[in-house]
Design an enzyme around this catalytic site. Sequence first.
Site, PDB file in Angstrom:
ATOM      1  N   ARG A  14      40.469  42.553  42.613  1.00 52.70           N
ATOM      2  CA  ARG A  14      39.262  42.964  43.327  1.00 52.70           C
ATOM      3  C   ARG A  14      38.288  41.814  43.530  1.00 52.70           C
ATOM      4  O   ARG A  14      37.566  41.777  44.524  1.00 52.70           O
ATOM      5  CB  ARG A  14      38.584  44.102  42.557  1.00 52.70           C
ATOM      6  CG  ARG A  14      39.344  45.408  42.641  1.00 52.70           C
ATOM      7  CD  ARG A  14      38.605  46.505  41.919  1.00 52.70           C
ATOM      8  NE  ARG A  14      38.574  46.224  40.489  1.00 52.70           N
ATOM      9  CZ  ARG A  14      39.389  46.777  39.592  1.00 52.70           C
ATOM     10  NH1 ARG A  14      40.285  47.646  39.989  1.00 52.70           N
ATOM     11  NH2 ARG A  14      39.293  46.473  38.317  1.00 52.70           N
ATOM     12  N   ALA A  65      47.626  43.814  35.211  1.00 52.17           N
ATOM     13  CA  ALA A  65      48.217  44.957  34.504  1.00 52.17           C
ATOM     14  C   ALA A  65      49.549  45.365  35.130  1.00 52.17           C
ATOM     15  O   ALA A  65      50.499  45.710  34.430  1.00 52.17           O
ATOM     16  CB  ALA A  65      47.237  46.121  34.510  1.00 52.17           C
ATOM     17  N   LYS A 125      35.736  33.162  35.195  1.00 47.03           N
ATOM     18  CA  LYS A 125      36.653  33.022  36.332  1.00 47.03           C
ATOM     19  C   LYS A 125      36.518  34.169  37.333  1.00 47.03           C
ATOM     20  O   LYS A 125      36.888  33.998  38.484  1.00 47.03           O
ATOM     21  CB  LYS A 125      38.094  32.849  35.852  1.00 47.03           C
ATOM     22  CG  LYS A 125      38.692  34.011  35.115  1.00 47.03           C
ATOM     23  CD  LYS A 125      39.178  35.126  35.974  1.00 47.03           C
ATOM     24  CE  LYS A 125      39.195  36.389  35.161  1.00 47.03           C
ATOM     25  NZ  LYS A 125      39.647  37.580  35.820  1.00 47.03           N
TER      26      LYS A 125
END
EC number: 1.1.1.94
Lengths: 345, 345
Positions: free
Chosen positions: B265, B146, B197
């Site tokens: 993350r 993002a 993924k």
Amino acid sequence: MSVVTLIGSGQMASALSFPLIENGHEVRLVGSPLDGDIIDRLRQDRYHINLKRTLHDGIRYYKIEDLNESLQDADLVVCGVSSFGVDWFADEILPVLDEDIPVLSVTKGMLNEEDGSLVTYPEYWERKLQTGSKLGIYAIGGPCTARDLSDHDQSFVGFCGRNLEKLKWIRSLFETDYYVISLTEDVVGLESAVALKNGYALGTALAIGMAEKLGDDGVDHNNSEAALFQQSVKEMMELLKIVGGRPENIMFAAGDLNVTVAAGRSRTVGLLLGKGYPIEAVMEELKGQTLEAVVIATRTAEAVKALAKRGIVNVEDYPLLMHVDGLLNHGEKLNIPWKKFQKIM
Amino acid sequence: MSVVTLIGSGQMASALSFPLIENGHEVRLVGSPLDGDIIDRLRQDRYHINLKRTLHDGIRYYKIEDLNESLQDADLVVCGVSSFGVDWFADEILPVLDEDIPVLSVTKGMLNEEDGSLVTYPEYWERKLQTGSKLGIYAIGGPCTARDLSDHDQSFVGFCGRNLEKLKWIRSLFETDYYVISLTEDVVGLESAVALKNGYALGTALAIGMAEKLGDDGVDHNNSEAALFQQSVKEMMELLKIVGGRPENIMFAAGDLNVTVAAGRSRTVGLLLGKGYPIEAVMEELKGQTLEAVVIATRTAEAVKALAKRGIVNVEDYPLLMHVDGLLNHGEKLNIPWKKFQKIM
């Protein structure tokens, strides 16, 4: 204990001495005609001047004049030349080998023919053998830098060849805790996958160079690198289809792309082009180094263009390869054709 | 000019406002029930507290109480919730939407069913629709953080859905020089690829953590990261086959794996596990963050185990996934099963 003769004492062949010696095999390392300095220093204190690592004790070093001696009672011959030594290996070495002793190649690359065919090195060598020769040619592919292998970093590669039983035996010589090996009879698939990735590592590294040129602009630029990585995988999947390799081999192409974008000369070429240097300046900067990426990208682009002329492929399906070819060979300025990546799949 | 209502004001939905606004569309950003603080601050000075970027002028901000107002005359609805908001979106939002207005989801993930089926979110939502509903659900996949999108770093993603003409129109709203978009009708293929993924980014990042733990040992450790990357691509290829996605979608899986291992993350979870922290310590360290990787890796492992029980797959073909599941859910200690990567392909 087996006797393994490695011909060509470049970084990767030399790094393979680590698992071989640790598995208790006799290792003979033969310098190519260009490797004189490497062998001289290795004989002195076992330090490899290009690999920048000290090899294990016990390796026997040979210059090319002593090739016959190095081959006596050998159980396996390893071809460790760079892609620029492929013809030398075909013309000077293959004819003197005992056809009962298998050859394992670590040379990555492909040749292109006028009709657009891409030929892997094992196939090329097989064609060059005398009619009726039983010599078995095997090959190594997959993500593995010579230095990391020498340092015992965990590595995972593929060995390929047409005789699975022989492949299993070859694997048994090299396999260690830190060097694990899958096997496949799909020579074209594995060898094409790991050859192609050199050109695409150059292509992906363009984004790294572009980001470096921008300097510390507060932007991570992970998206642009991933965009080129993704497009590379797409084009390599298409190319695998064209050469007749199984799609599963994309694992090796993608794994090897990952390591090559992280480290290596293909990355450096792409990075410098990405910063905006013209290819002439890049070649000057890297003078004296073997630039496999330039060779393979050029050959693959030539093949695609030849196949396109025959109506077999569409160059529009290879926008990244075509731009890399333009940068390398046709004086194009850096201008990645992002919009051309957009497809209806 | 079209009107686009984004529901959920997390990082990715908010980042999508950049291309939309720059393309001249009206953008309405609706906070989910958990997004109150985000909307409050955006109204104040357009700064997004999680994205850490200032959004463009002209966006209209809504809290969830004003959902109906935000949907008035909308041409497209974007679902921007995290995978933990999937049921909320199904139960609270889908029923109030006009079925003539398409929905585009940026939520990545899958659900697993007891029989081992893996279900993408678009499929899950379609099942939840009232019988006969014509609501079209489309989705975004591919490598795109993002922040990089907000910063106009070049990004290359895929949009999927069952109606190609509608997809082309949706693309036309978002497409810019720096945000390029391929289209596919293979919803299962694209959505599975980019969901999988996350778990594998965690798996690949184990090597980064292991290297960090060793400290400055003079080893690059590129091989070990590439080994896990390669094994991830292999297992994702197999899983794509199982769910019925086309193999070409591996480009999105590999591209998205590349960006996720570089940032995010999922990388952090894998890195901490790779350093040897038990999962409890990792969860404590990352408390309050949505950890999609943990969810998807667990669900995928559950699915594989259920399919194995039915004789459809062999868990031995998923050694990395099984070890990640062991680390996350079964108290296993870090011990990557490298030898199990060795296959005859």
